[in-house]
Design a protein around this motif. Sequence first.
Motif, PDB file in Angstrom:
ATOM      1  N   LEU A 198       0.836  -1.200   0.057  1.00  0.00           N
ATOM      2  CA  LEU A 198      -0.136   0.020   0.049  1.00  0.00           C
ATOM      3  C   LEU A 198       0.808   1.194  -0.053  1.00  0.00           C
ATOM      4  CD1 LEU A 198      -2.844   0.992   0.020  1.00  0.00           C
ATOM      5  CD2 LEU A 198      -2.758   1.069   2.436  1.00  0.00           C
ATOM      6  N   LEU A 199       1.935   1.151   0.775  1.00  0.00           N
ATOM      7  CA  LEU A 199       2.894   2.440   0.685  1.00  0.00           C
ATOM      8  C   LEU A 199       3.428   2.576  -0.806  1.00  0.00           C
ATOM      9  CD1 LEU A 199       4.350   4.531   2.497  1.00  0.00           C
ATOM     10  CD2 LEU A 199       6.113   2.955   2.842  1.00  0.00           C
ATOM     11  N   VAL A 200       3.771   1.438  -1.351  1.00  0.00           N
ATOM     12  CA  VAL A 200       4.142   1.499  -2.882  1.00  0.00           C
ATOM     13  C   VAL A 200       3.396   2.235  -3.706  1.00  0.00           C
ATOM     14  CG1 VAL A 200       4.901   0.219  -4.896  1.00  0.00           C
ATOM     15  CG2 VAL A 200       5.983  -0.154  -2.453  1.00  0.00           C
ATOM     16  N   GLN A 201       1.974   1.636  -3.430  1.00  0.00           N
ATOM     17  CA  GLN A 201       0.813   2.052  -4.123  1.00  0.00           C
ATOM     18  C   GLN A 201       0.749   3.802  -4.255  1.00  0.00           C
ATOM     19  OE1 GLN A 201      -2.548  -0.158  -3.148  1.00  0.00           O
ATOM     20  NE2 GLN A 201      -2.236  -1.555  -5.015  1.00  0.00           N
ATOM     21  N   ILE A 202       0.737   4.269  -2.803  1.00  0.00           N
ATOM     22  CA  ILE A 202       0.631   5.688  -2.646  1.00  0.00           C
ATOM     23  C   ILE A 202       1.870   6.468  -3.257  1.00  0.00           C
ATOM     24  CG2 ILE A 202       0.996   7.478  -0.725  1.00  0.00           C
ATOM     25  CD1 ILE A 202      -0.312   5.407   1.219  1.00  0.00           C
ATOM     26  N   ALA A 203       3.077   5.713  -3.350  1.00  0.00           N
ATOM     27  CA  ALA A 203       4.145   6.492  -3.998  1.00  0.00           C
ATOM     28  C   ALA A 203       3.651   6.431  -5.726  1.00  0.00           C
ATOM     29  CB  ALA A 203       5.304   5.656  -3.871  1.00  0.00           C
ATOM     30  N   VAL A 204       3.120   5.698  -6.247  1.00  0.00           N
ATOM     31  CA  VAL A 204       2.825   5.324  -7.602  1.00  0.00           C
ATOM     32  C   VAL A 204       1.788   6.239  -7.761  1.00  0.00           C
ATOM     33  CG1 VAL A 204       1.911   3.893  -9.413  1.00  0.00           C
ATOM     34  CG2 VAL A 204       3.652   3.038  -7.792  1.00  0.00           C
ATOM     35  N   GLY A 205       0.836   6.445  -6.879  1.00  0.00           N
ATOM     36  CA  GLY A 205      -0.241   7.471  -7.254  1.00  0.00           C
ATOM     37  C   GLY A 205       0.098   8.813  -7.394  1.00  0.00           C
ATOM     38  N   SER A 206       1.275   9.262  -6.806  1.00  0.00           N
ATOM     39  CA  SER A 206       1.723  10.565  -6.856  1.00  0.00           C
ATOM     40  C   SER A 206       2.215  10.899  -8.195  1.00  0.00           C
ATOM     41  CB  SER A 206       2.810  10.844  -5.839  1.00  0.00           C
ATOM     42  OG  SER A 206       3.881   9.928  -6.272  1.00  0.00           O
ATOM     43  N   LEU A 207       2.544   9.760  -9.030  1.00  0.00           N
ATOM     44  CA  LEU A 207       3.073  10.000 -10.385  1.00  0.00           C
ATOM     45  C   LEU A 207       1.763  10.351 -11.211  1.00  0.00           C
ATOM     46  CD1 LEU A 207       5.450   6.971 -10.658  1.00  0.00           C
ATOM     47  CD2 LEU A 207       6.003   9.066 -10.173  1.00  0.00           C
ATOM     48  N   TYR A 208       0.771  10.000 -11.152  1.00  0.00           N
ATOM     49  CA  TYR A 208      -0.413  10.280 -11.857  1.00  0.00           C
ATOM     50  C   TYR A 208      -0.550  11.598 -11.809  1.00  0.00           C
ATOM     51  CZ  TYR A 208      -0.853   5.230 -12.507  1.00  0.00           C
ATOM     52  OH  TYR A 208      -0.470   3.907 -13.023  1.00  0.00           O
ATOM     53  N   MET A 209      -0.216  12.464 -10.793  1.00  0.00           N
ATOM     54  CA  MET A 209      -0.779  13.754 -10.644  1.00  0.00           C
ATOM     55  C   MET A 209      -0.234  14.853 -12.180  1.00  0.00           C
ATOM     56  SD  MET A 209      -2.608  13.863  -8.001  1.00  0.00           S
ATOM     57  CE  MET A 209      -2.898  11.911  -8.554  1.00  0.00           C
ATOM     58  N   PHE A 210       0.596  14.098 -12.563  1.00  0.00           N
ATOM     59  CA  PHE A 210       1.049  14.846 -13.769  1.00  0.00           C
ATOM     60  C   PHE A 210       0.023  14.536 -15.014  1.00  0.00           C
ATOM     61  CE2 PHE A 210       4.307  15.775 -17.489  1.00  0.00           C
ATOM     62  CZ  PHE A 210       4.611  16.871 -16.783  1.00  0.00           C
ATOM     63  N   SER A 211      -0.724  13.729 -15.044  1.00  0.00           N
ATOM     64  CA  SER A 211      -1.500  13.711 -16.117  1.00  0.00           C
ATOM     65  C   SER A 211      -3.238  13.888 -15.718  1.00  0.00           C
ATOM     66  CB  SER A 211      -1.466  12.052 -16.373  1.00  0.00           C
ATOM     67  OG  SER A 211      -1.631  11.187 -15.452  1.00  0.00           O
ATOM     68  N   VAL A 212      -3.558  13.842 -14.484  1.00  0.00           N
ATOM     69  CA  VAL A 212      -4.973  14.027 -14.192  1.00  0.00           C
ATOM     70  C   VAL A 212      -5.225  15.524 -14.551  1.00  0.00           C
ATOM     71  CG1 VAL A 212      -6.654  14.113 -12.228  1.00  0.00           C
ATOM     72  CG2 VAL A 212      -4.785  12.400 -12.488  1.00  0.00           C
ATOM     73  N   PRO A 213      -4.754  16.445 -14.293  1.00  0.00           N
ATOM     74  CA  PRO A 213      -5.197  17.909 -14.613  1.00  0.00           C
ATOM     75  C   PRO A 213      -5.449  18.024 -16.155  1.00  0.00           C
ATOM     76  CG  PRO A 213      -3.361  18.096 -13.162  1.00  0.00           C
ATOM     77  CD  PRO A 213      -3.439  16.641 -13.655  1.00  0.00           C
ATOM     78  N   ARG A 214      -4.866  17.045 -17.066  1.00  0.00           N
ATOM     79  CA  ARG A 214      -5.044  17.302 -18.418  1.00  0.00           C
ATOM     80  C   ARG A 214      -5.998  16.438 -18.924  1.00  0.00           C
ATOM     81  NH1 ARG A 214      -1.323  16.900 -22.038  1.00  0.00           N
ATOM     82  NH2 ARG A 214      -2.123  18.680 -23.272  1.00  0.00           N
ATOM     83  N   GLY A 215      -6.632  15.859 -18.178  1.00  0.00           N
ATOM     84  CA  GLY A 215      -7.943  14.738 -18.488  1.00  0.00           C
ATOM     85  C   GLY A 215      -7.406  13.375 -18.915  1.00  0.00           C
TER      86      GLY A 215
END
Length: 257
Positions: free
Chosen positions: A151-168
């Motif tokens: 779960l800790l690794v998944q939290i780290a991976v989830g932060s990488l998607y913040m570069f794509s969510v604002p653009r749809g």
Amino acid sequence: MGNMGAELFDLSWVSATVQLFTLFGWSLFVAEMVVAVFDVAVESRNNSVDIKSTALNILKGFFACSLTGVVPVDLYKFCVTLQNVFMRDISSMVASSKSVDLAEVGLEVLQSSFSPTPSVKWTLLLLVSMIAYAYCVVKIFFANIKRGGILLVQIAVGSLYMFSVPRGYQDGFNQWIKQVIAICLTAFLQTSLLYLGMLTFTDNMLLGLGVMLSANEVPRIAQQFGLDSSVKVNVTNVMHATTTAVNLTRTIASAIK
């Protein structure tokens, strides 16, 4: 084993790690938000800009950044608490003398079924049952130990998607949400089935083994319904967003010149 790694998130260094990746996600979100604004400015020349969709995507990214490091931990701890309450209620229904602690229940099964007493006759079936019992307990035990780290690794991976969510580009982030739900569901079902199998083992050995063996199949069955608990990064979305940002920067630089 009953807490399934939930106490990992009470450690100070784990909290600091979660905070680090949360700040990293915020930095990616701010960078991508700037890229989205410049993208709107460039598209406004062709009168094909959609400000409403861009603002909605930025709002989604803001909420995603705010909840990425909070919701997975709270949801995981809730599943652990719910599983302990479920075990306590089931224990009171089966027998009032049964313990809720998995270690004590496991020792009671070993003493009643495999202790070297005159009443216990060692046969091939009993030997195979003991090996299968040990296999189920050990495998789920190690699965519960590593689940908090996953779960800790998944939290780290989830932060990488913040570069794509604002653009749809939200497909990767939606898959990440399913992965978090899958690991919480697996944590609840696996230990609950192991406990139910232990309670059944003393009365019906084969039926109890069947229930405990089914606990090992929970991740595979959940994967068939789109709830994959493995850690996967959608590199395609991340690379697409990065390439778009680089090309947009070059376009803006050439326009300024």
